[in-house]
Motif scaffolding. Sequence first.
Motif, short mmCIF file in Angstrom:
data_model
loop_
_atom_site.label_atom_id
_atom_site.label_comp_id
_atom_site.label_asym_id
_atom_site.label_seq_id
_atom_site.Cartn_x
_atom_site.Cartn_y
_atom_site.Cartn_z
N PHE A 104 0.74 -1.28 0.05
CA PHE A 104 -0.02 -0.27 -0.08
C PHE A 104 1.26 1.79 0.41
O PHE A 104 2.02 1.25 0.26
N PRO A 105 0.15 2.68 0.45
CA PRO A 105 1.24 3.51 -0.43
C PRO A 105 1.69 3.61 1.06
O PRO A 105 1.57 3.66 2.20
N ALA A 106 3.22 4.39 0.51
CA ALA A 106 4.25 5.08 1.97
C ALA A 106 3.58 5.71 3.22
O ALA A 106 3.89 5.34 3.92
N ARG A 109 1.69 3.95 5.60
CA ARG A 109 3.43 2.70 6.06
C ARG A 109 3.26 3.49 7.85
O ARG A 109 3.83 3.19 8.59
N VAL A 110 3.42 5.06 7.21
CA VAL A 110 4.46 6.41 7.87
C VAL A 110 2.97 6.72 9.17
O VAL A 110 3.75 6.28 10.45
N TYR A 111 1.45 6.35 8.59
CA TYR A 111 0.48 6.38 9.91
C TYR A 111 1.01 5.32 10.86
O TYR A 111 0.05 4.80 12.13
N ILE A 112 1.29 3.95 10.01
CA ILE A 112 1.15 2.17 11.15
C ILE A 112 2.16 2.86 12.64
O ILE A 112 2.46 2.19 13.58
N GLU A 113 3.37 2.96 11.18
CA GLU A 113 4.36 3.40 12.69
C GLU A 113 3.22 4.04 13.88
O GLU A 113 3.91 4.29 14.91
N HIS A 114 3.02 5.26 13.12
CA HIS A 114 2.63 6.08 14.47
C HIS A 114 1.64 5.39 15.44
O HIS A 114 1.45 6.26 16.56
N ILE A 115 0.27 4.58 15.17
CA ILE A 115 -0.22 4.20 16.19
C ILE A 115 0.07 3.21 16.56
O ILE A 115 -0.51 2.36 17.74
#
Length: 203
Positions: A104-106, A109-115
């Motif tokens: 999926f878009p990067a 992936r950054v959002y996943i790092e934050h959650i």
Amino acid sequence: MNRTDWSTKLLFIDSCISPRGPASRTYGLARTFLDAWEEAHPEDAHTMVRVDKLGLEPFTEAMLHERDALAAAGDFSGPAFRMARVFQQAEKIVVAAPFWDLTFPAALRVYIEHISACGLCYHYEADGCHGDCKASRLLYLTTGGDFEKPESLGVLYWKQLAAMFGIPRFDYVFAGGLDVDPSKAPEILTEAREKARRFGREF
């Protein structure tokens, strides 16, 4: 701020980044779900997170040290945990993202790092990782030019994330093969939207 202040009936994580803009096939799938959900839940509101508009940055070493220090102190009130608090308190979650480069878009992936905040969304015990999220289910909506394959990691990634976060039910809709034979794309999308509509009615 108390965690209960971040609760929402439905969290819609919008990662429908596409050069098609409003004609995004993934967003069309998501909109079908949301229309059905809103019709079935007229008294409830959903919270939308548009990941590419959040301005989130990948974690640096310094950012990680700061977040880990706050987590060790049990302080999840700061902006570093803002997205994680919303995710942790959502009763149900829908993620919509196109199938890009096998995932999926990067920005997602950054959002996943934050959650993925240890001590808030999950924790460790002697027998391993245990999820602490409130959601009872998570639905992943995606579309792709190629067909779904076992090595298509977007779906598998979110299935494993749901398990890590302690979300007991995971479902998905994959409208695949849209660019293999464009003449069949409308039929594929119609079938996928009907599945999304059914999920919306009973979600």
